[in-house]
Design a protein around this motif. Sequence first.
Motif, mmCIF file in Angstrom:
data_model
loop_
_atom_site.group_PDB
_atom_site.id
_atom_site.type_symbol
_atom_site.label_atom_id
_atom_site.label_comp_id
_atom_site.label_asym_id
_atom_site.label_seq_id
_atom_site.Cartn_x
_atom_site.Cartn_y
_atom_site.Cartn_z
ATOM 1 N N SER A 92 34.461 3.372 6.143
ATOM 2 C CA SER A 92 35.204 4.623 6.004
ATOM 3 C C SER A 92 34.555 5.774 6.781
ATOM 4 N N LEU A 93 35.355 6.427 7.621
ATOM 5 C CA LEU A 93 34.872 7.530 8.465
ATOM 6 C C LEU A 93 35.112 8.881 7.786
ATOM 7 N N GLU A 94 34.641 9.019 6.569
ATOM 8 C CA GLU A 94 34.870 10.271 5.856
ATOM 9 C C GLU A 94 33.987 11.398 6.389
ATOM 10 N N ARG A 95 34.478 12.633 6.234
ATOM 11 C CA ARG A 95 33.700 13.810 6.632
ATOM 12 C C ARG A 95 32.812 14.288 5.482
ATOM 13 N N ASP A 96 33.209 13.953 4.263
ATOM 14 C CA ASP A 96 32.537 14.435 3.057
ATOM 15 C C ASP A 96 31.346 13.538 2.726
ATOM 16 N N LYS A 97 30.154 14.131 2.631
ATOM 17 C CA LYS A 97 28.948 13.345 2.327
ATOM 18 C C LYS A 97 29.008 12.753 0.911
ATOM 19 N N ASP A 98 29.686 13.449 0.001
ATOM 20 C CA ASP A 98 29.796 12.973 -1.383
ATOM 21 C C ASP A 98 30.902 11.918 -1.460
ATOM 22 N N PRO A 99 30.588 10.713 -1.930
ATOM 23 C CA PRO A 99 31.603 9.647 -1.952
ATOM 24 C C PRO A 99 32.588 9.710 -3.116
ATOM 25 N N LYS A 100 32.499 10.744 -3.955
ATOM 26 C CA LYS A 100 33.361 10.792 -5.151
ATOM 27 C C LYS A 100 34.846 10.791 -4.798
ATOM 28 N N LYS A 101 35.224 11.580 -3.779
ATOM 29 C CA LYS A 101 36.640 11.647 -3.390
ATOM 30 C C LYS A 101 37.118 10.292 -2.873
ATOM 31 N N LEU A 102 36.271 9.649 -2.074
ATOM 32 C CA LEU A 102 36.627 8.321 -1.556
ATOM 33 C C LEU A 102 36.754 7.329 -2.705
ATOM 34 N N ALA A 103 35.837 7.390 -3.664
ATOM 35 C CA ALA A 103 35.867 6.486 -4.821
ATOM 36 C C ALA A 103 37.173 6.658 -5.601
ATOM 37 N N ALA A 104 37.566 7.923 -5.808
ATOM 38 C CA ALA A 104 38.813 8.197 -6.540
ATOM 39 C C ALA A 104 40.019 7.702 -5.743
ATOM 40 N N TYR A 105 39.957 7.872 -4.423
ATOM 41 C CA TYR A 105 41.077 7.482 -3.559
ATOM 42 C C TYR A 105 41.284 5.967 -3.555
ATOM 43 N N VAL A 106 40.197 5.204 -3.379
ATOM 44 C CA VAL A 106 40.351 3.740 -3.320
ATOM 45 C C VAL A 106 40.767 3.177 -4.678
ATOM 46 N N LYS A 107 40.339 3.845 -5.751
ATOM 47 C CA LYS A 107 40.769 3.417 -7.093
ATOM 48 C C LYS A 107 42.267 3.646 -7.272
ATOM 49 N N GLU A 108 42.717 4.818 -6.837
ATOM 50 C CA GLU A 108 44.149 5.161 -6.940
ATOM 51 C C GLU A 108 45.015 4.199 -6.114
ATOM 52 N N LYS A 109 44.530 3.830 -4.918
ATOM 53 C CA LYS A 109 45.298 2.961 -4.021
ATOM 54 C C LYS A 109 45.076 1.468 -4.296
ATOM 55 N N LYS A 110 44.273 1.185 -5.340
ATOM 56 C CA LYS A 110 43.998 -0.206 -5.739
ATOM 57 C C LYS A 110 43.392 -1.025 -4.589
ATOM 58 N N MET A 111 42.313 -0.475 -4.033
ATOM 59 C CA MET A 111 41.571 -1.129 -2.952
ATOM 60 C C MET A 111 40.215 -1.574 -3.520
ATOM 61 N N PRO A 112 40.127 -2.791 -4.065
ATOM 62 C CA PRO A 112 38.921 -3.193 -4.810
ATOM 63 C C PRO A 112 37.736 -3.654 -3.958
ATOM 64 N N TRP A 113 37.906 -3.719 -2.647
ATOM 65 C CA TRP A 113 36.834 -4.254 -1.808
ATOM 66 C C TRP A 113 35.749 -3.206 -1.535
ATOM 67 N N ALA A 114 34.601 -3.695 -1.055
ATOM 68 C CA ALA A 114 33.437 -2.830 -0.788
ATOM 69 C C ALA A 114 33.715 -1.883 0.372
ATOM 70 N N GLN A 115 33.206 -0.659 0.246
ATOM 71 C CA GLN A 115 33.400 0.369 1.274
ATOM 72 C C GLN A 115 32.052 0.935 1.711
ATOM 73 N N TYR A 116 31.850 0.990 3.032
ATOM 74 C CA TYR A 116 30.670 1.679 3.567
ATOM 75 C C TYR A 116 31.020 3.148 3.758
ATOM 76 N N HIS A 117 30.137 4.026 3.285
ATOM 77 C CA HIS A 117 30.366 5.469 3.393
ATOM 78 C C HIS A 117 29.049 6.165 3.716
ATOM 79 N N ASP A 118 29.034 6.947 4.795
ATOM 80 C CA ASP A 118 27.845 7.768 5.060
ATOM 81 C C ASP A 118 28.207 9.238 5.304
ATOM 82 N N GLY A 119 29.514 9.545 5.299
ATOM 83 C CA GLY A 119 29.954 10.933 5.445
ATOM 84 C C GLY A 119 29.697 11.541 6.808
ATOM 85 N N LEU A 120 29.505 10.689 7.823
ATOM 86 C CA LEU A 120 29.141 11.195 9.155
ATOM 87 C C LEU A 120 30.314 11.237 10.133
#
Length: 201
Positions: free
Chosen positions: A131-159
């Motif tokens: 995931s190419l997120e801009r936000d260093k905090d993964p909370k938003k991404l965690a909430a998003y993948v839960k909402e979209k029912k995406m149960p697989w592992a996600q790499y996040h570094d916020g960079l």
Amino acid sequence: ERVGRKLSKDYPEEFMPYAMLSAVARMTPDQEKSRKILEQLVALDSKDPKIARVVSQAKGQLKKLEALGKPVDMKFKAFDGRKVDLSKMKGKVVLIDFWATWCGPCVAEIPNVVRAYNKLHPQGFEIVGISLERDKDPKKLAAYVKEKKMPWAQYHDGLFWDNKFVKEYGVDAVPAMWLIDKKGNLVDMNARTNLEKKVAK
């Protein structure tokens, strides 16, 4: 290409000629030409940060060009604590999904990816999200993948575009979906098209 080469000789300290050559390497259908240009860019030695960025991108592009048909070395700890190591996933078909919540086409693909996962996961299909997120905090991404029912592992570094694996493998657009076969080799860099059929095959 001709203009870029001429300018790089006349103005070796300017980054634009190298950026032009980098664009040629990305856009040409001639893989041999692309490889030669990228090898020349990788050999550049410059303290200029703009030229250094072109060199870094060229390294990633070259690695991507050479990756097809070979194993992809990818290890990380997902934001939820799961450990991912592609070398230990042989025997399964794995999709590496480079994506972001801010990317419209990525979001549009989520239902297709989720459907393929739900249908083929019982047969050994796995997905690894980068995931190419801009936000260093993964909370938003965690909430998003839960909402979209995406149960697989996600790499996040916020960079964002400086994401570790995006830079390492020269990914220059998302969504980018790479398919790894049961032997652990990269077999398709455009798995987005006919995903289910390709996974099944």
